[in-house]
Motif scaffolding. Structure first.
Motif, PDB file in Angstrom:
ATOM      1  N   LYS A  54      89.592 -28.643  34.614  1.00  0.00           N
ATOM      2  CA  LYS A  54      89.411 -29.338  33.746  1.00  0.00           C
ATOM      3  C   LYS A  54      88.150 -29.138  32.951  1.00  0.00           C
ATOM      4  CE  LYS A  54      89.424 -34.683  32.831  1.00  0.00           C
ATOM      5  NZ  LYS A  54      90.354 -35.807  33.404  1.00  0.00           N
ATOM      6  N   TYR A  55      86.813 -28.501  33.459  1.00  0.00           N
ATOM      7  CA  TYR A  55      85.480 -28.419  32.760  1.00  0.00           C
ATOM      8  C   TYR A  55      85.435 -27.470  33.412  1.00  0.00           C
ATOM      9  CZ  TYR A  55      86.573 -33.932  33.157  1.00  0.00           C
ATOM     10  OH  TYR A  55      86.841 -35.194  33.119  1.00  0.00           O
ATOM     11  N   HIS A  56      85.717 -25.958  33.465  1.00  0.00           N
ATOM     12  CA  HIS A  56      84.970 -24.946  33.776  1.00  0.00           C
ATOM     13  C   HIS A  56      83.981 -24.916  32.652  1.00  0.00           C
ATOM     14  CE1 HIS A  56      85.084 -20.835  34.905  1.00  0.00           C
ATOM     15  NE2 HIS A  56      85.896 -20.701  33.524  1.00  0.00           N
ATOM     16  N   ASP A  57      84.472 -25.028  30.727  1.00  0.00           N
ATOM     17  CA  ASP A  57      83.778 -24.060  30.306  1.00  0.00           C
ATOM     18  C   ASP A  57      82.681 -24.832  29.846  1.00  0.00           C
ATOM     19  OD1 ASP A  57      85.740 -22.764  29.561  1.00  0.00           O
ATOM     20  OD2 ASP A  57      86.755 -23.871  27.555  1.00  0.00           O
ATOM     21  N   LEU A  58      82.628 -26.393  29.903  1.00  0.00           N
ATOM     22  CA  LEU A  58      81.447 -26.964  30.073  1.00  0.00           C
ATOM     23  C   LEU A  58      80.193 -26.583  31.581  1.00  0.00           C
ATOM     24  CD1 LEU A  58      79.868 -29.723  29.226  1.00  0.00           C
ATOM     25  CD2 LEU A  58      81.211 -31.127  30.809  1.00  0.00           C
ATOM     26  N   LEU A  59      81.064 -26.891  32.683  1.00  0.00           N
ATOM     27  CA  LEU A  59      80.211 -26.370  33.721  1.00  0.00           C
ATOM     28  C   LEU A  59      79.665 -24.868  34.013  1.00  0.00           C
ATOM     29  CD1 LEU A  59      82.965 -27.404  36.392  1.00  0.00           C
ATOM     30  CD2 LEU A  59      80.177 -28.955  35.801  1.00  0.00           C
ATOM     31  N   ASN A  60      80.261 -24.035  33.203  1.00  0.00           N
ATOM     32  CA  ASN A  60      79.492 -22.649  32.844  1.00  0.00           C
ATOM     33  C   ASN A  60      78.755 -23.133  31.695  1.00  0.00           C
ATOM     34  OD1 ASN A  60      80.299 -19.505  33.070  1.00  0.00           O
ATOM     35  ND2 ASN A  60      81.325 -19.637  31.576  1.00  0.00           N
ATOM     36  N   ILE A  61      78.770 -23.307  30.507  1.00  0.00           N
ATOM     37  CA  ILE A  61      77.687 -23.296  30.001  1.00  0.00           C
ATOM     38  C   ILE A  61      76.692 -24.332  30.355  1.00  0.00           C
ATOM     39  CG2 ILE A  61      77.581 -24.577  27.584  1.00  0.00           C
ATOM     40  CD1 ILE A  61      79.857 -24.381  26.457  1.00  0.00           C
ATOM     41  N   SER A  62      77.177 -24.901  30.872  1.00  0.00           N
ATOM     42  CA  SER A  62      75.573 -25.781  31.790  1.00  0.00           C
ATOM     43  C   SER A  62      74.723 -24.490  32.519  1.00  0.00           C
ATOM     44  CB  SER A  62      76.186 -27.291  32.823  1.00  0.00           C
ATOM     45  OG  SER A  62      76.459 -27.935  31.527  1.00  0.00           O
ATOM     46  N   GLU A  63      75.238 -24.317  32.893  1.00  0.00           N
ATOM     47  CA  GLU A  63      75.082 -23.296  34.339  1.00  0.00           C
ATOM     48  C   GLU A  63      74.289 -22.156  33.479  1.00  0.00           C
ATOM     49  OE1 GLU A  63      76.748 -20.775  38.016  1.00  0.00           O
ATOM     50  OE2 GLU A  63      77.643 -22.685  37.190  1.00  0.00           O
ATOM     51  N   TRP A  64      74.948 -21.302  32.844  1.00  0.00           N
ATOM     52  CA  TRP A  64      74.040 -20.639  31.891  1.00  0.00           C
ATOM     53  C   TRP A  64      72.949 -20.999  31.381  1.00  0.00           C
ATOM     54  CZ3 TRP A  64      74.411 -16.177  32.068  1.00  0.00           C
ATOM     55  CH2 TRP A  64      75.422 -14.793  32.528  1.00  0.00           C
ATOM     56  N   ILE A  65      72.812 -22.393  30.773  1.00  0.00           N
ATOM     57  CA  ILE A  65      71.769 -22.918  30.294  1.00  0.00           C
ATOM     58  C   ILE A  65      70.328 -23.154  31.522  1.00  0.00           C
ATOM     59  CG2 ILE A  65      70.124 -25.103  29.127  1.00  0.00           C
ATOM     60  CD1 ILE A  65      73.745 -25.585  27.839  1.00  0.00           C
ATOM     61  N   ILE A  66      71.129 -23.438  32.307  1.00  0.00           N
ATOM     62  CA  ILE A  66      69.999 -23.499  32.754  1.00  0.00           C
ATOM     63  C   ILE A  66      69.237 -22.528  33.835  1.00  0.00           C
ATOM     64  CG2 ILE A  66      70.041 -24.200  35.731  1.00  0.00           C
ATOM     65  CD1 ILE A  66      71.327 -26.606  34.919  1.00  0.00           C
ATOM     66  N   THR A  67      70.489 -21.380  34.446  1.00  0.00           N
ATOM     67  CA  THR A  67      69.874 -20.060  34.481  1.00  0.00           C
ATOM     68  C   THR A  67      69.037 -19.875  33.463  1.00  0.00           C
ATOM     69  OG1 THR A  67      72.071 -19.462  35.636  1.00  0.00           O
ATOM     70  CG2 THR A  67      70.724 -17.760  34.942  1.00  0.00           C
ATOM     71  N   ILE A  68      69.119 -19.004  32.413  1.00  0.00           N
ATOM     72  CA  ILE A  68      68.277 -19.099  31.150  1.00  0.00           C
ATOM     73  C   ILE A  68      66.681 -19.334  31.129  1.00  0.00           C
ATOM     74  CG2 ILE A  68      67.819 -19.361  28.777  1.00  0.00           C
ATOM     75  CD1 ILE A  68      70.990 -18.268  28.664  1.00  0.00           C
ATOM     76  N   LEU A  69      66.765 -21.318  31.437  1.00  0.00           N
ATOM     77  CA  LEU A  69      65.529 -21.621  31.849  1.00  0.00           C
ATOM     78  C   LEU A  69      64.679 -21.555  32.489  1.00  0.00           C
ATOM     79  CD1 LEU A  69      66.471 -25.550  31.233  1.00  0.00           C
ATOM     80  CD2 LEU A  69      65.520 -23.779  29.698  1.00  0.00           C
ATOM     81  N   PHE A  70      65.787 -21.106  33.837  1.00  0.00           N
ATOM     82  CA  PHE A  70      65.368 -21.107  35.465  1.00  0.00           C
ATOM     83  C   PHE A  70      64.265 -19.083  34.859  1.00  0.00           C
ATOM     84  CE2 PHE A  70      67.886 -23.799  38.164  1.00  0.00           C
ATOM     85  CZ  PHE A  70      66.502 -24.436  38.409  1.00  0.00           C
ATOM     86  N   THR A  71      64.818 -18.302  33.878  1.00  0.00           N
ATOM     87  CA  THR A  71      64.689 -16.968  34.317  1.00  0.00           C
ATOM     88  C   THR A  71      63.331 -17.229  33.024  1.00  0.00           C
ATOM     89  OG1 THR A  71      66.571 -16.179  33.819  1.00  0.00           O
ATOM     90  CG2 THR A  71      64.894 -15.237  32.607  1.00  0.00           C
TER      91      THR A  71
END
Length: 283
Positions: A54-71
């Motif tokens: 149901k929320y795959h796109d939202l979860l994926n985008i949120s995870e990428w944002i956090i990953t970039i911040l951690f990078t």
């Protein structure tokens, strides 16, 4: 002038990222911990098929944002220390890297991003933020107690392994293949499961003699559990015996991190690093 500005820039960033004594540093660490918790929740929610569908796109985008911040955070941590390799190969440096790369690797190998839950190890920084560094002495005592007990525990485990092999072989001879004890390795597996009081129930003795032996193994299991606990407890008590008074100085440690060698646990009002002698207030 530009060199001085560069020093001030690096010093300011170092204080914010590596220390928690200033309001900015504490705020950074609190935001970091909240972000880590959020990223772990995202990975856990993505593993639930109904939510992911149901929320795959939202979860994926949120995870990428956090990953970039951690990078970005990881890169900044490297450039704000004079000896970056000391940080890169430190415990926290390795944890920071391992918590960042799974999402990138998942582009090639799907599903690997679930390893992002390794970010939970970064929550150990809560000790610095909440001024709990003083209590790490207790964990150090426990670590030393376990290390001091390793010879005794090794002998104990070796004895248990021998016992499980013998008892497993006996059960193989008593029960036989018709009762599920098809070979000695499987019988040893059953003995380990029974001795540790786990009891999966996938194999069970059927003969009266086998059940009697199993009962003895179960009772033996409760006694065996207490042995390593007693060994470590005795060593831990020895570690906690009163020692020299100077250890009280550890109650006055702060979260200052040396910008040169990344050493921590400096005393309050310390101006120079106790390890390398570098000025703590200049990068």
């Amino acid at each position: 002038m530009s060199i001085q500005q560069k020093k001030n820039w690096r010093t300011k960033l170092h204080e914010i990222i590596y220390e928690a004594d200033t309001p900015a540093g504490k705020l950074f660490d609190v935001v970091l911990l909240i972000t880590i918790i959020a990223s772990i929740l995202l990975v856990m929610l993505e593993s639930v098929k109904s939510i992911n569908a149901k929320y795959h796109d939202l979860l994926n985008i949120s995870e990428w944002i956090i990953t970039i911040l951690f990078t970005i955070e990881y890169i900044v941590r490297i450039i704000t220390v004079r000896k970056p390799f000391r940080y890169i190969f430190s415990f926290y440096g390795i944890v920071d890297l391992l918590s960042t790369i799974p999402k990138y690797i998942s582009i090639i190998f799907g599903g690997v991003h679930a390893l992002a839950t390794l970010r939970a190890l970064r929550l150990l920084r809560v000790f610095r933020i909440l001024k709990l560094v003083r209590y790490l002495g207790a964990s150090n005592n426990l670590a030393r107690a376990i290390k001091a007990s390793r010879a005794k525990i090794s002998v104990f485990l070796f004895t248990v392994i021998i016992a499980t092999i013998i008892l497993g072989t006996i059960m193989y001879l008593v029960e036989g293949e018709e009762n599920g004890f098809t070979n000695i390795p499987k019988s040893v597996y059953w003995c380990i499961v029974t001795l540790t009081t786990v009891g999966f129930g996938d194999i069970a003795p059927q003969t009266p003699l086998g059940q009697f032996i199993a009962s003895l193994i179960m009772i033996l299991g409760y006694g065996i559990i207490a042995v390593p606990t007693g060994i470590v407890s005795a060593e831990y008590t020895a570690q906690n015996k009163p020692k020299q008074e100077p250890e009280k100085d550890q109650w006055h440690l702060n979260t200052q991190s040396c910008p040169n060698c990344s050493a921590e646990k400096h005393k309050d009002n310390a101006k120079f690093c106790y390890k390398c002698g570098h000025n703590l207030h200049h990068a």
